[in-house]
Design an enzyme around this catalytic site. Structure first.
Site, short mmCIF file in Angstrom:
data_model
loop_
_atom_site.label_atom_id
_atom_site.label_comp_id
_atom_site.label_asym_id
_atom_site.label_seq_id
_atom_site.Cartn_x
_atom_site.Cartn_y
_atom_site.Cartn_z
N ARG A 1 0.84 -1.22 0.00
CA ARG A 1 0.00 0.00 0.00
C ARG A 1 0.87 1.26 0.00
O ARG A 1 0.47 2.31 -0.48
CB ARG A 1 -0.97 -0.01 1.20
CG ARG A 1 -1.80 1.26 1.31
CD ARG A 1 -3.08 1.08 2.15
NE ARG A 1 -2.86 0.40 3.40
CZ ARG A 1 -2.27 0.93 4.48
NH1 ARG A 1 -1.86 2.19 4.46
NH2 ARG A 1 -2.13 0.22 5.58
N LYS B 1 -8.59 4.81 -19.10
CA LYS B 1 -8.88 5.28 -20.46
C LYS B 1 -7.64 5.12 -21.35
O LYS B 1 -7.13 4.03 -21.48
CB LYS B 1 -9.37 6.73 -20.39
CG LYS B 1 -10.45 6.95 -19.32
CD LYS B 1 -11.67 6.11 -19.60
CE LYS B 1 -12.82 6.26 -18.63
NZ LYS B 1 -12.63 6.13 -17.22
N TYR C 1 -16.35 15.15 -15.28
CA TYR C 1 -16.90 13.79 -15.16
C TYR C 1 -17.84 13.78 -13.94
O TYR C 1 -17.47 14.24 -12.85
CB TYR C 1 -15.75 12.80 -15.00
CG TYR C 1 -16.21 11.40 -14.73
CD1 TYR C 1 -17.07 10.75 -15.63
CD2 TYR C 1 -15.84 10.72 -13.58
CE1 TYR C 1 -17.52 9.47 -15.37
CE2 TYR C 1 -16.27 9.44 -13.33
CZ TYR C 1 -17.12 8.82 -14.22
OH TYR C 1 -17.56 7.55 -13.98
N ASP D 1 -7.44 17.56 -14.82
CA ASP D 1 -7.79 16.20 -15.24
C ASP D 1 -7.57 16.16 -16.75
O ASP D 1 -8.33 16.73 -17.52
CB ASP D 1 -9.24 15.89 -14.86
CG ASP D 1 -9.64 14.46 -15.22
OD1 ASP D 1 -9.00 13.87 -16.13
OD2 ASP D 1 -10.59 13.92 -14.61
N1 LCS Z 1 -11.91 11.71 -15.01
C1 LCS Z 1 -12.47 11.59 -16.23
C2 LCS Z 1 -12.29 12.68 -17.24
C3 LCS Z 1 -13.21 10.46 -16.54
O1 LCS Z 1 -13.75 10.36 -17.76
C4 LCS Z 1 -13.38 9.44 -15.55
C5 LCS Z 1 -14.18 8.23 -15.83
C6 LCS Z 1 -12.79 9.62 -14.30
C7 LCS Z 1 -12.05 10.76 -14.07
C8 LCS Z 1 -12.90 8.58 -13.23
O2 LCS Z 1 -12.08 7.50 -13.53
P1 LCS Z 1 -12.34 5.98 -13.10
O3 LCS Z 1 -12.51 5.97 -11.62
O4 LCS Z 1 -13.58 5.50 -13.78
O5 LCS Z 1 -11.10 5.29 -13.53
N2 LCS Z 1 -15.00 8.33 -16.95
C9 LCS Z 1 -15.87 7.47 -17.36
C10 LCS Z 1 -16.69 7.68 -18.48
O6 LCS Z 1 -16.74 8.71 -19.15
N3 LCS Z 1 -17.43 6.60 -18.69
O7 LCS Z 1 -17.20 5.65 -17.75
C11 LCS Z 1 -16.20 6.13 -16.82
#
Ligand code: LCS
Length: 397
Positions: free
Chosen positions: A58, A208, A111, A183
């Site tokens: 961790r 992503k 998001y 972000d």
């Molecule tokens: N920031 C952005 C710009 C994102 O698109 C997402 C997830 C996150 C943070 C959060 O990341 P995660 O915890 O899912 O790894 N975006 C998503 C979307 O547009 N569709 O499904 C998840």
């Protein structure tokens, strides 16, 4: 890292990790929760920070550190912290960099859960926030309060594709004793490097583009200042937001082809966006690479390419959008983005369904908006897929 690895593609392949005692070319998966000390003194020295070395996964692990070093080199940072998800990275950033009584200004169309986390949960700790269209710099200036300590920007924004002028918001943040957190998930380090434009912290959902294969959820934070990196790492450790070694191995493996994947996907996205714009069924298309995008010029200045994300609305609104999503055969109807496979989804009822109608309109997320994440399939097949989905006789459903 080999000092010859100065170009971006060379860093992708060589930054992070060095051969272990067996000489492995790739950092192996150190699938262990804990690390054995040679003696009690060594254990005590590691805990006291007097000696380097691993303690507990961790806190740190060679497989995770190899990924962190690679992304840190790609972004040009001074420390990276991998997290269990993109949302764990957001949580870590809010926790580490905001105090009770602070105020944050952020992008209205972030998001969905990044906004929900702040407005519904951090508000309980007396952290205030104002969400504005950060692509309008005057609105950002007006939103600043004496206690604003963070500007948190998502650019390109999800799913409206608004672009925020990073240099301009960095100047506003620093003139007001605030940090700029970006972000940069939609761009990835291949297309945008926010530190060169004044950002203090960069964040990615590595789920992503960075991983790129729709098989891992993960996140990462990168800081320009080592003391901020330490603050972020301390919070990651105590909140248990850490990535795990197997996850890190897969992300690092996927990362190596980042440039190849994005270059291919954005070439296809450009063709698809132009094709969509020419279709009579389409009301509008929002793609950074199109001259019709309101911040096309700014995007070209601050990014190295338009990327692989397209948003569009059909003239028939939500019904026509639903019909399209039900009819595509090659694109998959799924949330997430940035993978080798093309995905289509409906933000108002899916990724941004946690927003109120007012919040959605502020963020320019209309009911009929469809988000399309272009993968690396043959572009002609993708266009044919969209064509048959748009043209088929509705009676035939
Ligand atoms: N920031 C952005 C710009 C994102 O698109 C997402 C997830 C996150 C943070 C959060 O990341 P995660 O915890 O899912 O790894 N975006 C998503 C979307 O547009 N569709 O499904 C998840």
């Amino acid at each position: 890292m080999d000092s010859k690895a100065s170009g971006f593609a060379s860093k992708l392949i060589h930054a992070g990790g060095s051969p272990d005692d067996c000489g492995s070319a790739v950092t192996p998966i150190y699938q262990t929760s804990t690390f054995v000390f040679e003696n009690a003194r060594q254990g005590a020295d590691r805990f006291a920070g007097k000696a380097d070395g691993y303690i507990y996964t961790r806190i740190g692990n060679p497989t995770i550190n190899a990924l962190e070093e690679c992304v840190n080199a790609l972004e040009g940072g001074e420390g990276a912290i991998a997290t269990s998800s993109g949302m764990a990275a957001v949580t870590t950033a809010y926790f580490a960099l905001l105090q009770s009584g602070d105020h944050m200004v952020s992008t209205a169309s972030v998001y969905g859960p990044s906004r929900t986390l702040m407005e519904q949960h951090f508000s309980k700790f007396n952290v205030q926030s104002t969400y504005v269209d950060t692509s309008d710099i005057e609105k950002v200036k007006r939103a600043i309060k004496p206690n604003t300590r963070m500007i948190y920007v998502e650019t390109p924004a999800n799913p409206g594709m608004q672009i925020t002028d990073l240099q301009a918001v960095a100047d506003i943040a620093h003139a007001n004793d605030a940090l700029l957190v970006v972000d940069s998930t939609f761009a990835s380090p291949h297309l945008q490097r926010p530190f060169s434009l004044g950002a203090d912290v960069v964040l990615h959902s590595v789920t992503k583009f960075i991983n790129g294969h729709a098989d891992v959820v993960g996140g990462i934070l990168i800081a320009k200042d080592p003391t901020i990196a330490t603050r972020l790492r301390k919070i990651m450790i105590v909140t248990g937001c850490n990535m795990d070694p197997h996850q890190a191995f897969l992300v690092h493996r996927g990362l190596k082809t980042l440039s190849l994947r994005i270059d291919k996907a954005q070439e296809s996205a450009t063709k698809i966006a132009r094709w969509l714009e020419s279709r009579p069924e389409v009301a509008w298309v929002r793609y950074i690479g199109l001259e019709s995008h309101p911040q096309h010029e700014l995007a070209l200045r601050q990014m190295e390419g338009p990327g692989a994300m397209i948003s569009f609305e059909l003239k028939g609104g939500i019904e026509a959008g639903e019909r399209l999503m039900n009819r595509v055969r090659l694109a998959m109807l799924a949330v997430s983005l940035g993978g080798v496979e093309t995905l289509i989804q409906h933000p108002a009822s899916m990724t941004h369904s946690g927003f109120s109608e007012k919040e959605r309109l502020e963020a320019d997320i209309t009911d009929g908006l469809v988000r399309y994440s272009v993968g690396i399939e043959d572009v002609d097949d993708l266009i044919e897929d969209l064509r048959q989905a748009l043209e088929d006789d509705p009676e035939a459903v």
